[in-house]
Design an enzyme around this catalytic site. Structure first.
Site, PDB file in Angstrom:
ATOM      1  N   GLU A 284       0.818  -1.224   0.000  1.00  0.00           N
ATOM      2  CA  GLU A 284       0.000   0.000   0.000  1.00  0.00           C
ATOM      3  C   GLU A 284       0.849   1.269   0.000  1.00  0.00           C
ATOM      4  O   GLU A 284       0.674   2.149   0.846  1.00  0.00           O
ATOM      5  CB  GLU A 284      -0.984  -0.043   1.190  1.00  0.00           C
ATOM      6  CG  GLU A 284      -1.873  -1.280   1.117  1.00  0.00           C
ATOM      7  CD  GLU A 284      -2.808  -1.455   2.316  1.00  0.00           C
ATOM      8  OE1 GLU A 284      -2.771  -0.627   3.239  1.00  0.00           O
ATOM      9  OE2 GLU A 284      -3.568  -2.435   2.317  1.00  0.00           O
TER      10      GLU A 284
ATOM     11  N   GLU B 190      -5.815 -10.261  -1.589  1.00  0.00           N
ATOM     12  CA  GLU B 190      -6.569 -10.020  -0.346  1.00  0.00           C
ATOM     13  C   GLU B 190      -8.046  -9.857  -0.678  1.00  0.00           C
ATOM     14  O   GLU B 190      -8.637  -8.809  -0.436  1.00  0.00           O
ATOM     15  CB  GLU B 190      -6.065  -8.760   0.372  1.00  0.00           C
ATOM     16  CG  GLU B 190      -4.587  -8.780   0.692  1.00  0.00           C
ATOM     17  CD  GLU B 190      -4.153  -7.580   1.523  1.00  0.00           C
ATOM     18  OE1 GLU B 190      -4.987  -7.019   2.266  1.00  0.00           O
ATOM     19  OE2 GLU B 190      -2.976  -7.200   1.422  1.00  0.00           O
TER      20      GLU B 190
END
Ligand SMILES: *[C@@H]1O[C@H](CO)[C@@H](O)[C@H](O)[C@H]1NC(C)=O
Length: 301
Positions: free
Chosen positions: A146, A238
């Site tokens: 991220e 994810e």
């Protein structure tokens, strides 16, 4: 003739059985993928029925644990080791998550006041120790997690504000040296479609490949996903799909279509090697705890 027809229709019926009982990994491998997997967490490993399904390789052939360095130079491997052992027991692949993340960052890093050189050395030590500890046991590593904002700019994490982008290649180089066979990933969300964030990711990967990690050849014959077109491996890492309660039949039907869309997207791109759910049961989903504000979001798995 009638007898032959009966045999054929029985065979057709039996061929349907795998899709009636999901057998996610069996179907993923049949579609040419390397795995279908799930994240898991240590507290859940005391739940017998949960662990039995976690070890069901017809559904899951890959597990994702978390690993950490709670204080400088002190590594907490026991949780990760337990999940790697659980995977090993069943011959499942493991995905390491993760080396560098701005979130859930211990305060010794975020409030350490480290200068560029020191923080780079902390990143290097962290990545090489983690990846080295599991050398040969983890197929894929989320080395960077991220690092982009949704507008495609670099996230103003302590790593970026202190080192610029130097921490990115420092982390990747350290991981590469610690386990030359591991696949190194830059993991992010909101990059599955087109937009500034996925463009930024494509540009970063392209520039890393050109400047730092030239590879001779790609085994993949990519079609559409722009990441795979760069000749790098991609994975859905994810996956969960939450909804605003109540979970109506219409919402659940939409969720089913959405899961099918994701699976079809990975299936259509040869460079996409697998899909990992972010755990496989609502019982242990992170969603209710994180999106509990009224009206709550749940039923993601
Ligand atoms: C931090 O150090 C690295 C390595 O010397 C260098 O490439 C980078 O530009 C530096 N970053 C900043 C923000 O000074």
């Amino acid at each position: 003739m009638p007898k032959l027809l009966a045999i054929i229709s029985l065979a057709a019926l039996l061929a349907l059985v795998p899709s009636i009982h999901a057998q996610l990994n069996t179907l993923a491998v049949a579609a040419g993928k390397k795995y279908f997997g799930t994240a898991t967490d240590n507290p859940e490993l005391t739940d017998g029925p949960y662990v039995a399904q976690l070890g069901n390789k017809a559904d899951f052939n890959q597990l994702t644990p978390d690993v950490t360095e709670p204080s400088r130079g002190v590594f907490a491997f026991s949780g990760g080791d337990a999940i790697v052992a659980q995977a090993k027991k069943n011959g499942q692949l493991v995905r390491g998550h993760n080396c560098v993340w701005h979130n859930q960052l211990p305060s010794w890093v975020s409030s350490g006041g480290f200068n560029n050189a020191t923080l780079l050395s902390i990143v290097q030590t962290h990545c090489s120790t983690l990846v080295g500890h599991y050398r040969g046991q983890i197929r894929d590593w989320d080395v960077l997690n991220e690092i982009f904002n949704d507008d495609g700019s670099f996230r103003q994490s302590i790593f970026f504000t202190t080192t610029g982008t130097a921490y990115i290649s420092a982390a990747l180089r350290a991981a590469r040296a610690a386990d030359p066979a591991a696949k190194l990933y830059i993991n992010d969300f909101n990059i599955e479609g087109t937009g500034p964030k996925s463009t930024a990711m494509v540009n970063l990967v392209r520039s890393l490949k050109t400047r730092e990690f030239p590879s001779t050849e790609s085994a993949f014959k990519p079609t559409s996903l722009s990441f795979a077109a760069l000749g790098v491996e991609v994975a859905i890492t994810e996956l969960d799909i939450r909804m605003t309660l109540p979970a109506t039949p219409a919402l659940l039907a939409q969720q089913q279509r959405d899961y099918q869309t994701v699976a079809a997207a990975c299936r259509a791109v040869p460079g996409c090697v697998g899909i990992t759910l972010w755990d496989w049961t609502d019982k242990y989903s992170w969603v209710p705890g994180t999106f509990a504000v009224e009206p709550g979001q749940e039923a993601s798995l």
